[in-house]
Design an enzyme around this catalytic site. Structure first.
Site, PDB file in Angstrom:
ATOM      1  N   CYS A 169      -0.486   4.319   2.347  1.00 33.47           N
ATOM      2  CA  CYS A 169      -0.524   4.260   3.821  1.00 33.47           C
ATOM      3  C   CYS A 169      -0.137   2.862   4.272  1.00 33.47           C
ATOM      4  CB  CYS A 169      -1.881   4.690   4.353  1.00 33.47           C
ATOM      5  SG  CYS A 169      -3.304   3.985   3.493  1.00 33.47           S
ATOM      6  N   SER A 170      -1.078   2.081   4.790  1.00 30.95           N
ATOM      7  CA  SER A 170      -0.729   0.739   5.257  1.00 30.95           C
ATOM      8  C   SER A 170      -1.918  -0.203   5.140  1.00 30.95           C
ATOM      9  CB  SER A 170      -0.236   0.803   6.700  1.00 30.95           C
ATOM     10  OG  SER A 170      -1.230   1.393   7.517  1.00 30.95           O
ATOM     11  N   CYS A 171      -2.745  -0.046   4.094  1.00 27.99           N
ATOM     12  CA  CYS A 171      -3.894  -0.936   3.888  1.00 27.99           C
ATOM     13  C   CYS A 171      -3.413  -2.385   3.840  1.00 27.99           C
ATOM     14  CB  CYS A 171      -4.607  -0.595   2.579  1.00 27.99           C
ATOM     15  SG  CYS A 171      -5.277   1.081   2.590  1.00 27.99           S
ATOM     16  N   CYS A 174       0.886  -1.158   0.000  1.00 26.90           N
ATOM     17  CA  CYS A 174       0.000   0.000   0.000  1.00 26.90           C
ATOM     18  C   CYS A 174       0.917   1.199   0.000  1.00 26.90           C
ATOM     19  CB  CYS A 174      -0.913   0.006   1.228  1.00 26.90           C
ATOM     20  SG  CYS A 174      -1.849   1.542   1.367  1.00 26.90           S
TER      21      CYS A 174
END
Lengths: 94, 216
Positions: free
Chosen positions: B119-121, B116
């Site tokens: 962000c940090s999906c 991702c």
């Protein structure tokens, strides 16, 4: 809401740099790809980020790009690809 | 107990270091203030927060491993999993949240890896909380730019002729890699197969274990 693009269709990601909360990564703007699959429509995150309702919903697509076209100096195989989820209002017919 | 200790302590032991010894940061104070306000306004309760944390704690790569092992032994399940990931994991009792799961299959010609960049999906319902490196700027920027170099750092060398397919989870989909079943596992039961499936192999930075881990 009908999808404007079909799977397999060539598309161009708009080059734009508006302020705000955007889900179209910078590296993929202005690039050409192919619709890999048509996804559902979702509330527009660019509106949700500011506490609005995000309606009308925006159609989401998974678009496949050839890495060699995304990065001019890409080190890898010609078949390498990157798939990115992109909302319809960022796409144009290529 | 030592005889000398049978009294009220005349001396002080140095306090054990504690996680809260350092001054709280700006964002810790912000989180605390907003949380207290939301509870005071009745938006949610402390019990709601605890229950949500309990759900996060119950999610782990063990769940993803079960999904992969079922797909390895049951071709009809695999077809359903690739067609609609969310529905297929729900069949196994794993509820997806508001995001949709897309399962991408490794083949002798294609290797998939998930990132991702924004962000940090991460597919938390099937993998739990993401590892710190997944959230690092290093992983996020380089996986999309030079995936083969990143894979090599994880010890993953792909044979010539295998294309790398990077999946950038930029919006409402979450991705899970369906790794290839390791050679030589034909006789193994589903439960034993599930133990070969590592978290990293479902993110796509490595391959499943070739054999069960045995105690040293």
């Amino acid at each position: 809401m009908n999808a404007r693009f079909n799977a397999g269709e060539k598309v161009h990601v708009r080059w734009a740099d508006p302020p705000g909360h955007l889900r179209t990564p910078y590296y993929i703007r202005g690039k050409n790809g192919v619709i890999e699959r048509v996804l559902d429509a979702f509330a527009n995150p660019e509106e949700l980020a500011f506490g609005r309702d995000g309606l009308p919903k925006q159609r989401l697509y998974r678009v496949r790009f050839r890495q060699a076209e995304v990065w001019p100096d890409y080190q890898g195989q010609p078949g390498d690809t990157v798939d990115v989820e992109i909302y319809e209002h960022w796409l144009e017919r290529a | 107990m030592h005889a000398d200790h049978d009294h009220v302590h005349p001396h002080r032991h140095p306090p054990q270091p504690d996680v809260e010894d350092t001054p709280s940061t700006y964002y810790q104070r912000l989180e605390e203030a907003v949380r207290e306000l939301l509870i005071a306004k009745g938006i949610f309760t402390g019990e709601d927060i605890r229950r949500t944390l309990e759900i996060y704690d119950s999610q782990s790569p063990v769940l993803g491993g079960k999904v992969v092992a079922r797909a390895w032994v049951d071709p009809a399940y695999k077809a359903r999993l690739l067609a609609d990931g969310s529905k297929a994991v729900e069949e196994l009792g794993i509820p997806m949240d508001t995001t949709k799961l897309v399962v991408v299959e490794n083949t002798p010609a294609v290797h998939n890896v998930i990132v991702c960049t924004l962000c940090s999906c991460y597919p938390r319902p099937v993998l739990g909380l993401p590892p710190d490196w997944y959230k690092s700027r290093n992983y996020r920027s380089r996986t999309v730019r030079e995936p083969r170099a990143v894979l090599a750092e994880f010890g993953t060398q792909l044979p010539d002729g295998v294309d790398v397919r990077v999946h950038d989870s930029t919006a409402d989909m979450r991705y899970l890699v369906l790794p290839m079943r390791p050679a030589g596992t034909e006789g193994m039961e589903e439960a034993a197969l599930a133990e070969l499936v590592t978290r990293d192999s479902m993110i796509g930075v490595s391959l499943p274990r070739a054999a069960p881990v045995t105690a040293p």
